[in-house]
Scaffold this motif. Structure first.
Motif, PDB file in Angstrom:
ATOM      1  N   GLU A  23       0.834  -1.196   0.000  1.00 20.10           N
ATOM      2  CA  GLU A  23       0.000   0.000   0.000  1.00 20.10           C
ATOM      3  C   GLU A  23       0.872   1.250   0.000  1.00 20.10           C
ATOM      4  O   GLU A  23       1.889   1.314   0.700  1.00 20.10           O
ATOM      5  N   ASP A  24       0.463   2.242  -0.798  1.00 21.25           N
ATOM      6  CA  ASP A  24       1.170   3.521  -0.948  1.00 21.25           C
ATOM      7  C   ASP A  24       2.483   3.396  -1.699  1.00 21.25           C
ATOM      8  O   ASP A  24       3.212   4.377  -1.842  1.00 21.25           O
TER       9      ASP A  24
ATOM     10  N   ASP B 221       0.901   6.300  -6.942  1.00 20.00           N
ATOM     11  CA  ASP B 221       0.918   5.548  -5.692  1.00 20.00           C
ATOM     12  C   ASP B 221      -0.303   4.637  -5.651  1.00 20.00           C
ATOM     13  O   ASP B 221      -1.433   5.079  -5.891  1.00 20.00           O
TER      14      ASP B 221
ATOM     15  N   TRP C 168      -3.154   2.295  -3.821  1.00 26.77           N
ATOM     16  CA  TRP C 168      -3.802   2.341  -2.507  1.00 26.77           C
ATOM     17  C   TRP C 168      -4.745   1.179  -2.233  1.00 26.77           C
ATOM     18  O   TRP C 168      -5.114   0.953  -1.089  1.00 26.77           O
ATOM     19  N   GLU C 169      -5.159   0.430  -3.228  1.00 26.11           N
ATOM     20  CA  GLU C 169      -5.931  -0.783  -2.970  1.00 26.11           C
ATOM     21  C   GLU C 169      -5.921  -1.650  -4.219  1.00 26.11           C
ATOM     22  O   GLU C 169      -5.685  -1.162  -5.329  1.00 26.11           O
TER      23      GLU C 169
ATOM     24  N   LYS D 268      -2.996   0.233   6.810  1.00 26.55           N
ATOM     25  CA  LYS D 268      -4.015   1.255   6.633  1.00 26.55           C
ATOM     26  C   LYS D 268      -5.336   0.652   6.157  1.00 26.55           C
ATOM     27  O   LYS D 268      -5.379  -0.455   5.610  1.00 26.55           O
TER      28      LYS D 268
ATOM     29  N   ARG E  20      -9.016   0.927   3.899  1.00 24.31           N
ATOM     30  CA  ARG E  20      -9.516   1.478   2.642  1.00 24.31           C
ATOM     31  C   ARG E  20     -10.607   2.509   2.885  1.00 24.31           C
ATOM     32  O   ARG E  20     -11.351   2.423   3.866  1.00 24.31           O
TER      33      ARG E  20
ATOM     34  N   GLY F 155      -6.582  10.754   2.042  1.00 28.02           N
ATOM     35  CA  GLY F 155      -6.207   9.856   3.110  1.00 28.02           C
ATOM     36  C   GLY F 155      -5.636  10.585   4.318  1.00 28.02           C
ATOM     37  O   GLY F 155      -4.841  11.505   4.178  1.00 28.02           O
TER      38      GLY F 155
ATOM     39  N   ASP G 204      -6.252   6.205   7.164  1.00 26.65           N
ATOM     40  CA  ASP G 204      -7.018   5.831   5.971  1.00 26.65           C
ATOM     41  C   ASP G 204      -6.154   5.908   4.727  1.00 26.65           C
ATOM     42  O   ASP G 204      -5.300   6.795   4.593  1.00 26.65           O
ATOM     43  N   LEU G 205      -6.421   5.005   3.777  1.00 27.41           N
ATOM     44  CA  LEU G 205      -5.898   5.160   2.434  1.00 27.41           C
ATOM     45  C   LEU G 205      -6.748   6.172   1.677  1.00 27.41           C
ATOM     46  O   LEU G 205      -7.910   6.401   2.018  1.00 27.41           O
ATOM     47  N   LYS G 206      -6.185   6.763   0.639  1.00 25.04           N
ATOM     48  CA  LYS G 206      -6.988   7.682  -0.172  1.00 25.04           C
ATOM     49  C   LYS G 206      -8.074   6.913  -0.904  1.00 25.04           C
ATOM     50  O   LYS G 206      -7.958   5.711  -1.144  1.00 25.04           O
TER      51      LYS G 206
END
Length: 356
Positions: A151-152, A204, A206-207, A245, A247, A339, A343-345
């Motif tokens: 992630e990220d 980046d 994020w999921e 993190k 979602r 984010g 939290d993720l963005k």
């Protein structure tokens, strides 16, 4: 352990404030929204004397069981009603599909699909043309570099735009994303082709989810060269290793009215939710993401995204947000969440607003 207790405490507060939501939960139902719509194929290429079938695929949210309504409008004023049937379902989205057959002799040019769903009105334009009007294009070797990823962590999306008789430098390619447990696609970034039609952009992650590249083509009067037909790549799945993190997700974003006069206010509203673990694990539920800042961006028709946010809003205890912004030109509005607080963005959500 401390993080798990904190998440469970946050989840409890969100549920007490009306933010806890599960699939099928009617509490604080989001307003009806059209999350995504597409015509397949686009463009519609007619063969002489042949019947040409098309599909209109639709993704909605905030459903209370109602069925979308739609109509096709041709450049000659012709109209055809669309009948939608449910085709798919995700935790907070529903998929719909309508079929239509174009008969020989229909009007060429720009057609519109006008779709109504609750208070939301969505307009989708597509081209109906003969085979000789524009040269075909393809996107080949589309790939996600660095898969799976953390992630990220950065990922690179790359591929090649191909055409037989045209210069392919400086063509705009849009990169779209669909989360693995969702139905709607969202435009995330753009890239410009090199001399050989190659393109690449680094983002980046994020999921986990699906990525694809889309080229929208060029009209015959655009640059004096051969006009090109649009195309899109096959979807490529990006796996991701789990991280610390959680979602985030937008739900029920609307920009109303979708058609207005210049200088009038458009009300942007929706909800931001994020996942939290259930006890016992490994299940999760989606609850309100309170006290988060969301930003609003604008891209005029035929232009580029604003370099900075044109508006900001904070989410309430139940994750909802509202912002009124002035509409001066027709174009696309987008809400984003970058984010924070673990939290993720969130995948951005876009809405079209037409200014008369």
């Amino acid at each position: 352990m401390l993080r798990l207790l904190l998440l469970l405490w946050t989840s409890t507060l969100a549920r007490l404030s009306g933010g806890g939501r599960r699939p099928g939960d009617d509490r604080d139902r989001d307003p009806a929204a059209v999350e995504y719509a597409e015509v397949v194929p686009d463009p519609v290429v007619l063969e002489r004397g042949a019947r040409t079938p098309i599909l209109i695929n639709l993704v909605t949210s905030g459903s209370a069981g109602e069925r979308p309504r739609g109509v096709l409008e041709g450049p000659d004023g012709s109209r055809a009603e669309l009948g939608f049937d449910r085709s798919d379902k995700a935790p907070y989205e529903e998929g719909w599909r309508a079929e239509h057959v174009f008969l020989p002799g229909i009007a060429l040019g720009t057609w519109r699909a006008v779709i109504e769903y609750g208070a939301a009105v969505h307009e989708l334009e597509f081209s109906v043309e003969d085979a000789e009007e524009r040269d075909p294009t393809t996107i080949v070797d589309f790939r996600v570099v660095a898969d799976p990823v953390e992630e990220d962590a950065p990922i690179t999306l790359a591929g090649f735009l191909k055409a037989e008789r045209s210069r392919l430098r400086d063509r705009r390619v849009v990169l779209s994303f669909r989360p693995e447990d969702a139905l709607a696609w969202s435009e995330i970034a753009e890239a410009w082709t090199g001399e050989d039609g190659d393109f690449a952009v680094t983002l980046d992650a994020w999921e986990p989810g699906w990525w694809r590249a889309v080229y929208y083509g060029t009209p015959r009067w655009s640059d004096g060269g051969r006009p090109l037909r649009g195309t899109r790549s096959e979807a490529v799945f990006m796996a991701m290793r789990s991280g610390p993190k959680t979602r985030s997700r937008f739900s029920g974003y609307t920009a109303l009215p979708s058609s207005t006069s210049a200088g009038k206010l458009v009300k942007h509203s929706g909800r931001l939710i994020h996942e939290t673990p259930l006890d016992p694990p490994p299940g999760v539920e989606w609850v309100a993401a309170a006290s988060r800042e969301v930003t609003f961006w604008f891209r005029p028709a035929g232009g580029s995204w604003s370099p900075n946010p044109v508006g900001r809003a904070m989410t309430t205890n139940n994750g909802s947000f509202t912002k009124k912004l002035t509409a001066s030109r027709s174009g696309e509005w987008q809400v984003r969440y970058g984010g924070q607080s673990g939290d993720l963005k969130a995948t951005p959500k876009s809405r079209q607003v037409k200014v008369r």
